[in-house]
Each structure stands twice: as structure tokens, then as C-alpha cells.
Design an enzyme around this catalytic site. Structure first.
Site, PDB file in Angstrom:
ATOM      1  N   TYR A 410      19.118  19.244 -23.258  1.00  0.00           N
ATOM      2  CA  TYR A 410      17.721  18.441 -21.709  1.00  0.00           C
ATOM      3  C   TYR A 410      16.466  17.735 -23.402  1.00  0.00           C
ATOM      4  O   TYR A 410      15.510  16.976 -23.273  1.00  0.00           O
ATOM      5  CB  TYR A 410      16.918  19.431 -20.701  1.00  0.00           C
ATOM      6  N   CYS A 411      15.614  19.068 -23.564  1.00  0.00           N
ATOM      7  CA  CYS A 411      15.238  18.654 -24.645  1.00  0.00           C
ATOM      8  C   CYS A 411      15.912  18.027 -26.175  1.00  0.00           C
ATOM      9  O   CYS A 411      14.950  17.422 -25.871  1.00  0.00           O
ATOM     10  CB  CYS A 411      14.174  20.251 -25.026  1.00  0.00           C
ATOM     11  N   GLU A 412      16.585  18.230 -26.547  1.00  0.00           N
ATOM     12  CA  GLU A 412      17.566  17.449 -27.451  1.00  0.00           C
ATOM     13  C   GLU A 412      17.475  16.038 -27.097  1.00  0.00           C
ATOM     14  O   GLU A 412      16.632  15.428 -28.030  1.00  0.00           O
ATOM     15  CB  GLU A 412      18.491  17.886 -27.835  1.00  0.00           C
ATOM     16  N   PHE A 415      14.049  14.481 -27.600  1.00  0.00           N
ATOM     17  CA  PHE A 415      13.024  14.040 -29.249  1.00  0.00           C
ATOM     18  C   PHE A 415      13.757  12.983 -28.700  1.00  0.00           C
ATOM     19  O   PHE A 415      13.377  12.397 -30.700  1.00  0.00           O
ATOM     20  CB  PHE A 415      13.482  14.987 -29.947  1.00  0.00           C
TER      21      PHE A 415
END
Length: 430
Positions: A410-412, A415
Site C-alpha cells: 500500500y505504501c509502495e 510513493f
């Protein structure tokens, strides 16, 4: 060593992927993961969620395959595939609260994919427009959960919030981080994909922004596992570093001793609000995100108060667009419930506003490492999955595996598309 499953405070109830990582997983254990084993009963909201989801997916470059064989989505061959194994459970969770239900349904196995960041990237790219604005406002007022009061970042609250994530297990983090034990964005350059070198470059970059050199006394707010303090001491500086995690402090002191710099570094179990003294340089890497909006002014004022005349601050912070931060600052999301309770990612604008209002400091240099963070997270995710057997041996279950995989993917995705960024800032007095 403490092993915790990072259970959310709010315990109100509400076939695995085909491919190289395929494995059979049981449904979540209700005793360990309250509310995940049984989807919430919200038939009207579930029907609304299904209608909105289908309408949104038809515009995205993905393929969605339902358990019965139905296929939707604008993606062609080679596009990421989302397999909805249990449609009723998936839409029930989504209808009960999309900001939490989407991730929970992945944890529960309601949907699967063999390319999680690839699938989440188009969702992240259109996050603010997937649902019509009028319905977003209505959901925010009527459906979406609000921040729990008990997660406020008071002195006691901050310790509990940090404990729920950073004290999961030092051995867990050691399995997927690089040899510097850096849990923040690396800085890749010169065509290298070496995570350890990227983390060393990041550490040197922030120390350079703070002007750290031989003979200085440096304050670090947020010890982590001692990687930055070690590097600063190797430059000849004397370091005082603050943490509120007992687990991190213990391992940081061990690692500092192994590096031969323990005589130059003091690790204090202390909150930034309790810090005293005057330091030639202050550094803080991805700490402000855990502070909470109510305490931003206190945090930035502390940077100013603790910095000696002529000194500089090196600050690294994840950021998000200011308009999205303003809209979502009171929301209780999946990340808050399962990973980082009490946090809020600031915008560059909010950082500058707090500096102007509460300090004599100003931003005199900055560099973006957003795409580098996407690469860093990709490394962590691959390492975590490749070493899952070792993680499981520590006592973590399959639901935790899916939770952690979703968090990193999710974070990847965020970004990758610029919905999230991360900056290194040099702060000085005029």
C-alpha cells in the site's frame, strides 16, 4: 524480546492467490484478530459499496475476477489481477468503512492478487476521484470512523502508540531491514540497487544537511536501532539520542557497542518534550509523522529550543499533498488501526506553517526521495515475504503476514504515484 500482534484498540466486529507465493491460509482467528473472521452485517451499505466499486474499476487499468468467473476492469493482458474470492464478505467490509475495510478484506483473504503494489498503484493514482466528492463528504460524516480519543499522542499515549508498532519484535525488523537497521527511505544513486548503500547515503545526506562533523554534540530525536547515531559518532561527533521504545533502546545500545562507538553515544529513554540542553545540531528522521497534528507546534518548537545558536537541523519527513491532508486529518484509516496508531503525515505546507508560527527556523534546503522510498519498500516487502518462514518462527500468523504485506505494498503504491513523498530538509535560523 516482546512479540505483539499490534491489535487495534477498536475491536468492534466488522482461496489464497495463485502463483509463486501461493499457500493455504486459515480464516483469521477471532480471538487474535477481533472482527476479521466474521464480516459485518451491513447489506444496504454493501450494495452501495459494490455499485461504487464496479463503477470505479471499469475505468482502471486492472482486471477484477470474481469467484464465479465474472470479469470487469479496463486492464488488458498483463495488467494486475484482483481475484475477489468472497464477494459478499468483501463488499460488506467495504460498505462498513472503505478506509479500513479494503485492507481488512485482504487480511481476511476475501480478495487476493499476485502483484499487490502493481494492483494498488492505479487505485492510489486516482484515490481522490474514485468516489464522487459529494459521496466522499457524506461517507466522512456518516460512515467512516473517526480517530479514537485514546490514541492521542500525550506522553503516555505516545509510548503506547509506539509500543504497538516498534516493539513488535526486534528480530522481526532485523529479518527484512538492511544491515544498518534503517526503517526509513533509502537514497539510491549511481544505478545501484543495494539497499544498504542507499541507507548509508540517506544517513550521510541528513547528517550533511545538519552540518554534523567532528567535535559536535548532536541530538537525535527518534533513535530507531542506532544506525544514524553510529554514523554520526564515526564522524567524530558526540551523540545524545532519544527513544520511547525500550525494545529499540536495548538493541541500539548493543549495536553501538558492537560498532565501537558506545563511548560517544548516550541512548536515553525519553520523549522529545522532556529533552533538555543545547546542541550543535539536531537530527530527526521520519519521527514527525508519529507526533500527531495537535503536537506539531510542540515538536517544532522543541527543535528550535534545543538547537544552539549557529546550529542546523536535519529533518526527514514523509509528506502528502496539503489539500488531502486537510481533508483526511481526522479520519481513522486502516494504517492507523493496524500499523501506526495516532499518526498523521504532514504536508510540506504544514511543516513550513508550523516553523513560521512556532520557531525561528526556516527551510533552507530540501531534497525529495519519494521514488527512492518506493524502491525501499519494494526491497522490504520482498525480504519479508522471502523470509516468511523465519518470521512465522517468531510466532506471527498468516493474518499478520497478509497485514504486513498489504502495509508495505500500500505504501509502495502511494510513493510510486506521488500521492506520498518524503523530503530531507535543512532547517536554519536566518
Amino acid at each position: 524480546m516482546t512479540i505483539r500482534h499490534a491489535l487495534p484498540r477498536d475491536t468492534t466486529p466488522h482461496p489464497e492467490p495463485r502463483g509463486p507465493r501461493a499457500r493455504a491460509v486459515p480464516r483469521p482467528n477471532e480471538g487474535i484478530w477481533p472482527g476479521l473472521a466474521t464480516p459485518p452485517a451491513a447489506p444496504v451499505r454493501a450494495r452501495i459499496a459494490e455499485s461504487l466499486f464496479r463503477n470505479a474499476v471499469r475505468r482502471l487499468p486492472v482486471r477484477v475476477v470474481f469467484a464465479g468467473g465474472e470479469r470487469i476492469g479496463a486492464g488488458g493482458a498483463g495488467s494486475p489481477v484482483m481475484r475477489i474470492e468472497r464477494p459478499a464478505a468483501f463488499f460488506a467490509r467495504l460498505g462498513a468503512g472503505s478506509k479500513i475495510g479494503f485492507g481488512e478484506s485482504y487480511m481476511a483473504g476475501d480478495w487476493t492478487t499476485t502483484d499487490l503494489p502493481g494492483l494498488l498503484t492505479p487505485f492510489a493514482a486516482t484515490l481522490s476521484t474514485l468516489v464522487p466528492p459529494v459521496l466522499q463528504r457524506l461517507a466522512r460524516r456518516r460512515v467512516e470512523a473517526r480517530r479514537p480519543r485514546e490514541e492521542v499522542n500525550s506522553l503516555e499515549g505516545s509510548r503506547e502508540n509506539i509500543h504497538r508498532h516498534y516493539d513488535l519484535s526486534n528480530d522481526l525488523f532485523a529479518l527484512f531491514l538492511d544491515e544498518t537497521m534503517s526503517y526509513s527511505a533509502g537514497w539510491f544513486a549511481d544505478g545501484s540497487d543495494d539497499l544498504g548503500l542507499a541507507q548509508e547515503r540517506k544517513i550521510d545526506g541528513i547528517l550533511d544537511m545538519a552540518g554534523v562533523r567532528d567535535g559536535m554534540h548532536v541530538l537525535e530525536i527518534g533513535t530507531g536501532w542506532g544506525g544514524l547515531a553510529t554514523r554520526a559518532a564515526q564522524r567524530g561527533a558526540r551523540v545524545t539520542t532519544l527513544t520511547i521504545s525500550q525494545e529499540q533502546r536495548a538493541l541500539a545500545e548493543q549495536r553501538l557497542a558492537e560498532a565501537g562507538v558506545a563511548d560517544r553515544v548516550q541512548v536515553l529513554l525519553r520523549d522529545y518534550r522532556e529533552a533538555r540542553g543545547s546542541y550543535d545540531a539536531v537530527v530527526s528522521v521520519e519521527m514527525v509523522e508519529a507526533v500527531g497534528e495537535a503536537y506539531w507546534s510542540t515538536y517544532f518548537a522543541a527543535l528550535d529550543r534545543l538547537l544552539a545558536p549557529g546550529g542546523r537541523v536535519g529533518l526527514q519527513s514523509i509528506t502528502m499533498p496539503h489539500d488531502r491532508m486537510v481533508v483526511a486529518k481526522d479520519d481513522h484509516t486502516w494504517i492507523h488501526k493496524y500499523v501506526f496508531p495516532g499518526g498523521l503525515i504532514p504536508s510540506v505546507t504544514s511543516i513550513e506553517q508550523n516553523l513560521a508560527a512556532d520557531t525561528t527556523l526556516q527551510v533552507t534546503g530540501r531534497r525529495s526521495l519519494g521514488l527512492d522510498y518506493a524502491r525501499t519498500l519494494g526491497h522490504w516487502r520482498e525480504r519479508f515475504l522471502d523470509r516468511w518462514d523465519d518470521v512465522a518462527a517468531l510466532g506471527f500468523d498468516e493474518t499478520f503476514r497478509r497485514m504486513w504485506e498489504f502495509y508495505l505494498g500500500y505504501c509502495e503504491a502511494g510513493f510510486r504515484v506521488g500521492y506520498l513523498d518524503v523530503y530531507q530538509f535543512a532547517l536554519t535560523r536566518p
